[in-house]
Design a protein around this motif. Structure first.
Motif, PDB file in Angstrom:
ATOM      1  N   VAL A  60     -36.460  11.195 -39.288  1.00  0.00           N
ATOM      2  CA  VAL A  60     -37.828  11.318 -39.821  1.00  0.00           C
ATOM      3  C   VAL A  60     -38.769  11.611 -38.640  1.00  0.00           C
ATOM      4  N   GLU A  61     -38.556  10.878 -37.549  1.00  0.00           N
ATOM      5  CA  GLU A  61     -39.408  11.058 -36.358  1.00  0.00           C
ATOM      6  C   GLU A  61     -39.313  12.491 -35.828  1.00  0.00           C
ATOM      7  N   LYS A  62     -38.085  13.021 -35.811  1.00  0.00           N
ATOM      8  CA  LYS A  62     -37.904  14.381 -35.281  1.00  0.00           C
ATOM      9  C   LYS A  62     -38.746  15.389 -36.079  1.00  0.00           C
ATOM     10  N   GLY A  63     -38.683  15.241 -37.403  1.00  0.00           N
ATOM     11  CA  GLY A  63     -39.475  16.134 -38.253  1.00  0.00           C
ATOM     12  C   GLY A  63     -40.955  15.976 -37.960  1.00  0.00           C
ATOM     13  N   ALA A  64     -41.395  14.725 -37.829  1.00  0.00           N
ATOM     14  CA  ALA A  64     -42.815  14.467 -37.569  1.00  0.00           C
ATOM     15  C   ALA A  64     -43.217  15.021 -36.206  1.00  0.00           C
ATOM     16  N   ARG A  65     -42.337  14.868 -35.204  1.00  0.00           N
ATOM     17  CA  ARG A  65     -42.666  15.365 -33.853  1.00  0.00           C
ATOM     18  C   ARG A  65     -42.775  16.893 -33.838  1.00  0.00           C
ATOM     19  N   ASP A  66     -41.871  17.544 -34.562  1.00  0.00           N
ATOM     20  CA  ASP A  66     -41.919  19.010 -34.584  1.00  0.00           C
ATOM     21  C   ASP A  66     -43.229  19.493 -35.206  1.00  0.00           C
ATOM     22  N   ALA A  67     -43.630  18.825 -36.302  1.00  0.00           N
ATOM     23  CA  ALA A  67     -44.896  19.222 -36.936  1.00  0.00           C
ATOM     24  C   ALA A  67     -46.072  18.876 -36.017  1.00  0.00           C
ATOM     25  N   ALA A  68     -45.991  17.724 -35.364  1.00  0.00           N
ATOM     26  CA  ALA A  68     -47.082  17.287 -34.474  1.00  0.00           C
ATOM     27  C   ALA A  68     -47.268  18.290 -33.336  1.00  0.00           C
ATOM     28  N   LYS A  69     -46.146  18.788 -32.831  1.00  0.00           N
ATOM     29  CA  LYS A  69     -46.211  19.755 -31.737  1.00  0.00           C
ATOM     30  C   LYS A  69     -46.888  21.041 -32.223  1.00  0.00           C
ATOM     31  N   LYS A  70     -46.478  21.460 -33.391  1.00  0.00           N
ATOM     32  CA  LYS A  70     -47.009  22.704 -33.950  1.00  0.00           C
ATOM     33  C   LYS A  70     -48.529  22.610 -34.168  1.00  0.00           C
ATOM     34  N   TYR A  71     -48.969  21.476 -34.716  1.00  0.00           N
ATOM     35  CA  TYR A  71     -50.391  21.350 -35.084  1.00  0.00           C
ATOM     36  C   TYR A  71     -51.221  20.598 -34.030  1.00  0.00           C
ATOM     37  N   ARG A  72     -50.653  20.362 -32.864  1.00  0.00           N
ATOM     38  CA  ARG A  72     -51.332  19.654 -31.767  1.00  0.00           C
ATOM     39  C   ARG A  72     -51.866  18.285 -32.204  1.00  0.00           C
ATOM     40  N   VAL A  73     -50.952  17.500 -32.789  1.00  0.00           N
ATOM     41  CA  VAL A  73     -51.297  16.129 -33.194  1.00  0.00           C
ATOM     42  C   VAL A  73     -50.699  15.177 -32.162  1.00  0.00           C
ATOM     43  N   TYR A  74     -51.442  14.148 -31.808  1.00  0.00           N
ATOM     44  CA  TYR A  74     -50.915  13.118 -30.920  1.00  0.00           C
ATOM     45  C   TYR A  74     -50.178  12.114 -31.800  1.00  0.00           C
ATOM     46  N   LEU A  75     -48.843  12.058 -31.661  1.00  0.00           N
ATOM     47  CA  LEU A  75     -48.044  11.233 -32.568  1.00  0.00           C
ATOM     48  C   LEU A  75     -47.430  10.036 -31.857  1.00  0.00           C
ATOM     49  N   GLU A  76     -47.600   8.878 -32.456  1.00  0.00           N
ATOM     50  CA  GLU A  76     -46.926   7.692 -31.939  1.00  0.00           C
ATOM     51  C   GLU A  76     -45.916   7.221 -32.966  1.00  0.00           C
ATOM     52  N   TYR A  77     -44.803   6.657 -32.476  1.00  0.00           N
ATOM     53  CA  TYR A  77     -43.737   6.151 -33.335  1.00  0.00           C
ATOM     54  C   TYR A  77     -43.547   4.679 -32.965  1.00  0.00           C
ATOM     55  N   ILE A  78     -44.041   3.788 -33.808  1.00  0.00           N
ATOM     56  CA  ILE A  78     -43.986   2.358 -33.475  1.00  0.00           C
ATOM     57  C   ILE A  78     -43.486   1.583 -34.691  1.00  0.00           C
ATOM     58  N   GLY A  79     -42.455   0.744 -34.473  1.00  0.00           N
ATOM     59  CA  GLY A  79     -41.940  -0.050 -35.599  1.00  0.00           C
ATOM     60  C   GLY A  79     -41.189  -1.264 -35.125  1.00  0.00           C
ATOM     61  N   PRO A  80     -40.716  -2.077 -36.068  1.00  0.00           N
ATOM     62  CA  PRO A  80     -39.944  -3.258 -35.684  1.00  0.00           C
ATOM     63  C   PRO A  80     -38.634  -2.849 -35.024  1.00  0.00           C
ATOM     64  N   SER A  81     -38.127  -3.685 -34.106  1.00  0.00           N
ATOM     65  CA  SER A  81     -36.864  -3.317 -33.465  1.00  0.00           C
ATOM     66  C   SER A  81     -35.710  -3.518 -34.466  1.00  0.00           C
ATOM     67  N   ARG A  82     -35.795  -4.575 -35.286  1.00  0.00           N
ATOM     68  CA  ARG A  82     -34.829  -4.764 -36.375  1.00  0.00           C
ATOM     69  C   ARG A  82     -35.628  -4.882 -37.666  1.00  0.00           C
ATOM     70  N   ARG A 287     -43.347  17.006 -43.391  1.00  0.00           N
ATOM     71  CA  ARG A 287     -44.372  17.169 -44.441  1.00  0.00           C
ATOM     72  C   ARG A 287     -45.417  16.067 -44.420  1.00  0.00           C
ATOM     73  N   SER A 288     -45.056  14.890 -43.936  1.00  0.00           N
ATOM     74  CA  SER A 288     -46.031  13.795 -43.859  1.00  0.00           C
ATOM     75  C   SER A 288     -47.144  14.155 -42.882  1.00  0.00           C
ATOM     76  N   VAL A 289     -46.763  14.725 -41.743  1.00  0.00           N
ATOM     77  CA  VAL A 289     -47.780  15.120 -40.755  1.00  0.00           C
ATOM     78  C   VAL A 289     -48.665  16.224 -41.353  1.00  0.00           C
ATOM     79  N   GLU A 290     -48.026  17.205 -41.976  1.00  0.00           N
ATOM     80  CA  GLU A 290     -48.805  18.301 -42.582  1.00  0.00           C
ATOM     81  C   GLU A 290     -49.769  17.768 -43.649  1.00  0.00           C
ATOM     82  N   THR A 291     -49.276  16.821 -44.453  1.00  0.00           N
ATOM     83  CA  THR A 291     -50.114  16.270 -45.529  1.00  0.00           C
ATOM     84  C   THR A 291     -51.308  15.513 -44.951  1.00  0.00           C
ATOM     85  N   LEU A 292     -51.061  14.735 -43.906  1.00  0.00           N
ATOM     86  CA  LEU A 292     -52.183  14.010 -43.284  1.00  0.00           C
ATOM     87  C   LEU A 292     -53.232  14.986 -42.751  1.00  0.00           C
ATOM     88  N   ILE A 293     -52.775  16.089 -42.183  1.00  0.00           N
ATOM     89  CA  ILE A 293     -53.723  17.096 -41.676  1.00  0.00           C
ATOM     90  C   ILE A 293     -54.557  17.655 -42.829  1.00  0.00           C
TER      91      ILE A 293
END
Ligand code: BGC
Length: 331
Positions: A60-82, A287-293
Protein backbone atom coordinates in the motif's frame (compact mmCIF):
# COMPACT_ATOMS: atom_id res chain seq x y z
CA UNK A 1 31.03 52.73 43.11
CA UNK A 2 28.60 54.38 40.69
CA UNK A 3 31.02 53.77 37.81
CA UNK A 4 31.20 50.08 38.68
CA UNK A 5 27.41 49.77 38.58
CA UNK A 6 27.31 51.51 35.16
CA UNK A 7 30.03 49.16 33.93
CA UNK A 8 28.08 46.12 35.13
CA UNK A 9 24.88 47.35 33.40
CA UNK A 10 26.74 47.96 30.13
CA UNK A 11 28.34 44.50 30.37
CA UNK A 12 24.99 42.84 31.03
CA UNK A 13 23.49 44.70 28.08
CA UNK A 14 26.14 43.40 25.69
CA UNK A 15 25.90 39.83 27.01
CA UNK A 16 22.08 39.88 26.52
CA UNK A 17 22.50 41.38 23.06
CA UNK A 18 24.85 38.58 22.14
CA UNK A 19 22.28 35.93 23.16
CA UNK A 20 19.45 37.70 21.39
CA UNK A 21 21.42 37.89 18.14
CA UNK A 22 22.77 34.33 18.43
CA UNK A 23 19.48 32.56 19.20
CA UNK A 24 17.51 34.84 16.93
CA UNK A 25 19.74 33.74 14.06
CA UNK A 26 19.29 30.05 14.94
CA UNK A 27 15.50 30.45 14.94
CA UNK A 28 15.63 32.32 11.69
CA UNK A 29 17.66 29.56 10.04
CA UNK A 30 15.16 26.84 11.16
CA UNK A 31 12.25 28.82 9.75
CA UNK A 32 14.07 29.14 6.49
CA UNK A 33 14.46 25.35 6.20
CA UNK A 34 10.80 24.73 7.02
CA UNK A 35 9.72 27.26 4.43
CA UNK A 36 11.95 25.66 1.85
CA UNK A 37 10.39 22.22 2.53
CA UNK A 38 6.88 23.62 2.41
CA UNK A 39 7.64 25.19 -0.94
CA UNK A 40 8.86 21.91 -2.40
CA UNK A 41 5.64 20.03 -1.63
CA UNK A 42 2.04 20.79 -2.43
CA UNK A 43 0.55 18.82 0.50
CA UNK A 44 1.59 16.84 3.54
CA UNK A 45 -0.23 13.50 3.86
CA UNK A 46 0.16 10.63 6.32
CA UNK A 47 -0.57 6.96 5.65
CA UNK A 48 -1.26 4.96 8.82
CA UNK A 49 -0.85 1.18 8.32
CA UNK A 50 -2.27 -1.48 10.61
CA UNK A 51 1.30 -2.68 11.16
CA UNK A 52 4.38 -0.89 9.86
CA UNK A 53 6.49 -3.79 8.63
CA UNK A 54 3.70 -5.91 7.22
CA UNK A 55 4.37 -6.81 3.58
CA UNK A 56 0.79 -6.07 2.59
CA UNK A 57 1.04 -2.55 4.02
CA UNK A 58 4.44 -2.02 2.44
CA UNK A 59 2.66 -2.58 -0.90
CA UNK A 60 0.00 0.00 0.00
CA UNK A 61 2.87 2.33 0.93
CA UNK A 62 4.61 1.73 -2.40
CA UNK A 63 1.50 2.78 -4.29
CA UNK A 64 1.10 5.85 -2.09
CA UNK A 65 4.79 6.80 -2.51
CA UNK A 66 4.62 6.52 -6.28
CA UNK A 67 1.58 8.80 -6.39
CA UNK A 68 3.18 11.18 -3.86
CA UNK A 69 6.26 11.45 -6.04
CA UNK A 70 4.19 12.16 -9.11
CA UNK A 71 2.07 14.86 -7.46
CA UNK A 72 4.84 16.31 -5.23
CA UNK A 73 3.16 15.32 -1.96
CA UNK A 74 5.17 15.01 1.24
CA UNK A 75 4.20 11.54 2.47
CA UNK A 76 4.78 10.03 5.87
CA UNK A 77 4.16 6.38 6.75
CA UNK A 78 3.61 5.94 10.49
CA UNK A 79 1.91 3.05 12.29
CA UNK A 80 2.07 0.58 15.15
CA UNK A 81 5.03 -1.80 15.07
CA UNK A 82 2.65 -4.72 15.82
CA UNK A 83 -1.08 -4.62 15.11
CA UNK A 84 -2.64 -3.20 18.23
CA UNK A 85 -5.79 -1.15 18.76
CA UNK A 86 -4.41 1.12 21.49
CA UNK A 87 -1.25 2.03 19.60
CA UNK A 88 -3.17 2.48 16.36
CA UNK A 89 -5.53 4.97 18.00
CA UNK A 90 -2.58 6.79 19.61
CA UNK A 91 -0.82 7.17 16.27
CA UNK A 92 -3.98 8.57 14.68
CA UNK A 93 -4.45 11.02 17.55
CA UNK A 94 -0.84 12.24 17.31
CA UNK A 95 -1.06 12.68 13.56
CA UNK A 96 -4.24 14.77 13.98
CA UNK A 97 -2.41 16.95 16.52
CA UNK A 98 0.31 17.63 13.92
CA UNK A 99 -0.08 20.00 11.02
CA UNK A 100 -1.00 17.72 8.14
CA UNK A 101 -3.29 18.18 5.15
CA UNK A 102 -4.60 14.66 4.79
CA UNK A 103 -4.73 11.26 6.45
CA UNK A 104 -5.19 7.76 5.01
CA UNK A 105 -6.24 5.29 7.67
CA UNK A 106 -8.21 2.07 8.13
CA UNK A 107 -11.62 2.34 9.73
CA UNK A 108 -10.79 -0.53 12.04
CA UNK A 109 -13.51 -0.08 14.66
CA UNK A 110 -16.41 2.29 15.07
CA UNK A 111 -16.18 3.28 18.76
CA UNK A 112 -12.45 3.99 18.76
CA UNK A 113 -12.03 5.48 15.28
CA UNK A 114 -15.19 7.44 14.44
CA UNK A 115 -14.65 10.25 17.02
CA UNK A 116 -11.03 10.65 15.94
CA UNK A 117 -11.79 10.72 12.22
CA UNK A 118 -14.53 13.31 12.88
CA UNK A 119 -12.11 15.34 15.00
CA UNK A 120 -9.65 15.44 12.12
CA UNK A 121 -12.34 16.53 9.67
CA UNK A 122 -13.41 19.32 12.05
CA UNK A 123 -9.80 20.51 12.14
CA UNK A 124 -9.78 20.79 8.36
CA UNK A 125 -7.69 17.67 7.81
CA UNK A 126 -9.06 15.53 4.96
CA UNK A 127 -9.47 11.85 5.77
CA UNK A 128 -9.94 8.85 3.51
CA UNK A 129 -10.29 5.32 4.79
CA UNK A 130 -8.14 2.74 3.06
CA UNK A 131 -8.45 -1.08 3.09
CA UNK A 132 -11.21 -0.96 5.76
CA UNK A 133 -14.13 1.43 5.64
CA UNK A 134 -15.95 3.25 8.42
CA UNK A 135 -19.12 4.62 6.81
CA UNK A 136 -20.42 5.75 10.23
CA UNK A 137 -17.65 8.37 10.36
CA UNK A 138 -17.34 11.58 8.36
CA UNK A 139 -14.48 10.20 6.26
CA UNK A 140 -14.58 11.72 2.81
CA UNK A 141 -14.05 8.54 0.79
CA UNK A 142 -13.15 4.87 1.06
CA UNK A 143 -10.59 3.24 -1.20
CA UNK A 144 -10.29 -0.52 -0.86
CA UNK A 145 -11.87 -3.94 -1.16
CA UNK A 146 -15.57 -4.53 -0.61
CA UNK A 147 -14.74 -6.77 2.33
CA UNK A 148 -18.18 -8.40 2.62
CA UNK A 149 -18.09 -9.31 -1.06
CA UNK A 150 -14.55 -10.67 -0.71
CA UNK A 151 -15.74 -12.99 2.05
CA UNK A 152 -18.79 -13.96 0.02
CA UNK A 153 -16.78 -14.98 -3.04
CA UNK A 154 -14.41 -16.95 -0.81
CA UNK A 155 -17.41 -18.95 0.43
CA UNK A 156 -18.65 -19.51 -3.11
CA UNK A 157 -15.18 -20.68 -4.19
CA UNK A 158 -15.15 -23.23 -1.39
CA UNK A 159 -18.54 -24.53 -2.55
CA UNK A 160 -17.33 -24.76 -6.15
CA UNK A 161 -14.02 -26.43 -5.36
CA UNK A 162 -15.12 -29.11 -2.91
CA UNK A 163 -17.48 -32.07 -2.85
CA UNK A 164 -19.01 -33.84 0.11
CA UNK A 165 -19.20 -32.68 3.74
CA UNK A 166 -16.76 -29.97 4.77
CA UNK A 167 -15.78 -28.92 8.25
CA UNK A 168 -14.20 -25.51 8.04
CA UNK A 169 -11.69 -23.94 10.43
CA UNK A 170 -11.50 -20.15 10.13
CA UNK A 171 -8.34 -18.21 10.96
CA UNK A 172 -9.42 -14.60 11.38
CA UNK A 173 -6.86 -11.76 11.51
CA UNK A 174 -8.53 -9.87 14.34
CA UNK A 175 -11.98 -10.25 15.82
CA UNK A 176 -12.09 -6.55 16.75
CA UNK A 177 -11.57 -5.30 13.19
CA UNK A 178 -14.54 -4.39 10.96
CA UNK A 179 -13.11 -5.74 7.70
CA UNK A 180 -12.12 -9.08 9.21
CA UNK A 181 -15.64 -9.51 10.57
CA UNK A 182 -17.13 -8.59 7.20
CA UNK A 183 -14.95 -11.22 5.52
CA UNK A 184 -16.37 -13.83 7.88
CA UNK A 185 -19.96 -12.52 7.55
CA UNK A 186 -19.81 -12.68 3.74
CA UNK A 187 -18.34 -16.18 3.90
CA UNK A 188 -21.04 -17.39 6.31
CA UNK A 189 -23.81 -15.97 4.11
CA UNK A 190 -22.37 -17.66 1.02
CA UNK A 191 -22.30 -21.12 2.62
CA UNK A 192 -25.53 -20.69 4.61
CA UNK A 193 -27.71 -22.75 2.31
CA UNK A 194 -25.09 -25.39 1.68
CA UNK A 195 -25.85 -27.99 4.30
CA UNK A 196 -22.73 -30.04 3.64
CA UNK A 197 -20.49 -27.13 4.74
CA UNK A 198 -20.12 -26.17 8.37
CA UNK A 199 -17.81 -23.80 10.26
CA UNK A 200 -16.45 -25.72 13.25
CA UNK A 201 -14.16 -23.11 14.80
CA UNK A 202 -12.80 -19.57 14.50
CA UNK A 203 -9.43 -18.51 15.96
CA UNK A 204 -7.49 -15.25 15.81
CA UNK A 205 -4.03 -14.89 14.27
CA UNK A 206 -3.49 -11.26 15.38
CA UNK A 207 -2.53 -10.82 11.72
CA UNK A 208 0.88 -12.47 12.23
CA UNK A 209 2.34 -15.62 10.72
CA UNK A 210 3.19 -17.13 14.11
CA UNK A 211 -0.32 -16.24 15.28
CA UNK A 212 -1.77 -18.06 12.28
CA UNK A 213 0.37 -21.12 13.04
CA UNK A 214 -0.91 -21.16 16.63
CA UNK A 215 -4.53 -20.59 15.55
CA UNK A 216 -4.35 -23.47 13.03
CA UNK A 217 -2.76 -25.73 15.58
CA UNK A 218 -5.49 -24.93 18.15
CA UNK A 219 -8.26 -25.41 15.59
CA UNK A 220 -6.92 -28.84 14.66
CA UNK A 221 -6.51 -29.84 18.27
CA UNK A 222 -10.12 -28.98 19.04
CA UNK A 223 -11.51 -30.29 15.73
CA UNK A 224 -9.29 -33.05 14.32
CA UNK A 225 -11.79 -33.69 11.51
CA UNK A 226 -11.33 -30.32 9.83
CA UNK A 227 -11.31 -30.67 6.04
CA UNK A 228 -10.96 -27.01 4.98
CA UNK A 229 -9.39 -23.77 6.16
CA UNK A 230 -10.27 -20.17 5.45
CA UNK A 231 -7.71 -17.45 6.34
CA UNK A 232 -8.96 -13.84 6.34
CA UNK A 233 -5.76 -11.76 6.49
CA UNK A 234 -2.59 -11.65 4.41
CA UNK A 235 -0.34 -13.93 6.49
CA UNK A 236 -2.94 -16.46 7.59
CA UNK A 237 -2.65 -18.72 4.54
CA UNK A 238 1.12 -18.96 5.06
CA UNK A 239 0.65 -19.98 8.71
CA UNK A 240 -2.11 -22.50 7.92
CA UNK A 241 -0.12 -24.26 5.20
CA UNK A 242 3.01 -24.32 7.37
CA UNK A 243 1.17 -26.33 10.05
CA UNK A 244 -0.25 -28.75 7.50
CA UNK A 245 3.14 -29.23 5.78
CA UNK A 246 5.05 -29.82 8.99
CA UNK A 247 2.55 -31.49 11.31
CA UNK A 248 -0.22 -33.02 9.21
CA UNK A 249 1.22 -33.78 5.77
CA UNK A 250 -1.35 -36.52 5.18
CA UNK A 251 -4.38 -34.31 5.76
CA UNK A 252 -4.42 -32.28 2.53
CA UNK A 253 -7.27 -29.94 3.52
CA UNK A 254 -8.74 -27.39 1.13
CA UNK A 255 -7.16 -23.99 1.92
CA UNK A 256 -8.48 -20.64 0.79
CA UNK A 257 -6.72 -17.49 1.99
CA UNK A 258 -6.31 -13.78 1.35
CA UNK A 259 -3.83 -11.80 -0.72
CA UNK A 260 -1.17 -12.31 -3.32
CA UNK A 261 2.08 -11.72 -1.44
CA UNK A 262 5.06 -13.45 -3.12
CA UNK A 263 5.21 -16.22 -0.49
CA UNK A 264 1.48 -16.92 -0.76
CA UNK A 265 1.71 -17.07 -4.54
CA UNK A 266 4.49 -19.65 -4.25
CA UNK A 267 2.22 -21.76 -2.04
CA UNK A 268 -0.59 -21.46 -4.58
CA UNK A 269 1.76 -22.53 -7.32
CA UNK A 270 2.98 -25.51 -5.28
CA UNK A 271 -0.60 -26.58 -4.60
CA UNK A 272 -0.30 -26.05 -0.84
CA UNK A 273 -2.96 -23.34 -1.01
CA UNK A 274 -5.96 -23.98 -3.27
CA UNK A 275 -7.39 -20.52 -3.84
CA UNK A 276 -6.66 -16.88 -3.02
CA UNK A 277 -8.86 -13.84 -2.63
CA UNK A 278 -7.09 -11.12 -4.59
CA UNK A 279 -6.85 -7.56 -3.30
CA UNK A 280 -5.02 -4.61 -4.84
CA UNK A 281 -3.03 -2.92 -2.08
CA UNK A 282 -0.75 -0.97 -4.47
CA UNK A 283 -3.75 0.57 -6.16
CA UNK A 284 -5.33 1.37 -2.78
CA UNK A 285 -2.28 3.43 -1.82
CA UNK A 286 -1.98 5.16 -5.17
CA UNK A 287 -5.66 6.07 -5.44
CA UNK A 288 -5.85 7.22 -1.82
CA UNK A 289 -3.23 9.89 -2.46
CA UNK A 290 -4.97 10.95 -5.68
CA UNK A 291 -8.33 11.11 -3.89
CA UNK A 292 -6.94 13.26 -1.09
CA UNK A 293 -5.53 15.66 -3.69
CA UNK A 294 -8.95 15.90 -5.38
CA UNK A 295 -10.56 16.70 -2.04
CA UNK A 296 -7.91 19.34 -1.27
CA UNK A 297 -8.60 20.94 -4.65
CA UNK A 298 -12.25 21.35 -3.66
CA UNK A 299 -13.70 18.39 -5.57
CA UNK A 300 -16.05 15.77 -4.19
CA UNK A 301 -14.75 12.39 -5.31
CA UNK A 302 -16.89 9.29 -5.23
CA UNK A 303 -17.36 8.12 -1.66
CA UNK A 304 -17.10 4.40 -2.26
CA UNK A 305 -14.15 3.50 -4.43
CA UNK A 306 -13.98 -0.27 -4.38
CA UNK A 307 -10.82 -1.78 -5.77
CA UNK A 308 -11.26 -5.06 -7.62
CA UNK A 309 -11.47 -8.37 -5.88
CA UNK A 310 -11.61 -11.87 -7.28
CA UNK A 311 -10.46 -15.46 -6.80
CA UNK A 312 -7.29 -16.96 -8.15
CA UNK A 313 -6.59 -20.63 -8.45
CA UNK A 314 -3.43 -22.15 -9.84
CA UNK A 315 -4.69 -21.90 -13.44
CA UNK A 316 -5.33 -18.15 -13.02
CA UNK A 317 -1.81 -17.69 -11.75
CA UNK A 318 -0.42 -19.14 -14.94
CA UNK A 319 -2.67 -16.88 -17.05
CA UNK A 320 -1.88 -13.79 -14.99
CA UNK A 321 1.88 -14.32 -14.99
CA UNK A 322 3.57 -10.97 -14.54
CA UNK A 323 0.44 -9.00 -13.83
CA UNK A 324 -0.21 -9.66 -10.14
CA UNK A 325 0.26 -6.78 -7.76
CA UNK A 326 3.79 -7.55 -6.59
CA UNK A 327 5.12 -8.27 -10.04
CA UNK A 328 7.31 -10.98 -8.57
CA UNK A 329 7.47 -14.31 -10.27
CA UNK A 330 6.77 -16.97 -7.65
CA UNK A 331 9.31 -19.24 -9.38
C1 BGC B 1 -5.89 -6.93 5.16
C2 BGC B 1 -5.18 -5.87 5.95
C3 BGC B 1 -4.31 -6.51 7.02
C4 BGC B 1 -3.39 -7.50 6.38
C5 BGC B 1 -2.61 -8.18 7.49
C6 BGC B 1 -4.93 -7.95 4.62
O1 BGC B 1 -5.66 -9.00 4.04
O2 BGC B 1 -6.62 -6.37 4.09
O3 BGC B 1 -6.10 -5.04 6.58
O4 BGC B 1 -3.59 -5.52 7.70
O5 BGC B 1 -4.12 -8.46 5.67
O6 BGC B 1 -1.59 -8.99 7.07
Amino acid sequence: MKNRIYLMIILLFFVSLFFVVYYGKETFLVNKTVNKEQKEYTYHFVLIPEEEDNEYWRTVEKGARDAAKKYRVYLEYIGPSRANMEEHVQVLDKVIAGKVDGIMVQGIADVQFTPLINKAINKGISVVTVDTDLPESEREAYIGTDNYLAGYIAGKALIEDTIGPQQVGVVIGRKDAEHQQLRVDGFKDAIEEEERIEIVGIKESKISKTGAVQATYDLLKENPDITAFYGTSALDGIGISQVIRTLKPNLDPYIIAFDTLPETLKLLKKGEIDALVVQHPYEMGYRSVETLIHIKEGNHPEKLQYTETGIWRIEDLIQQKGTYSNEDDPE
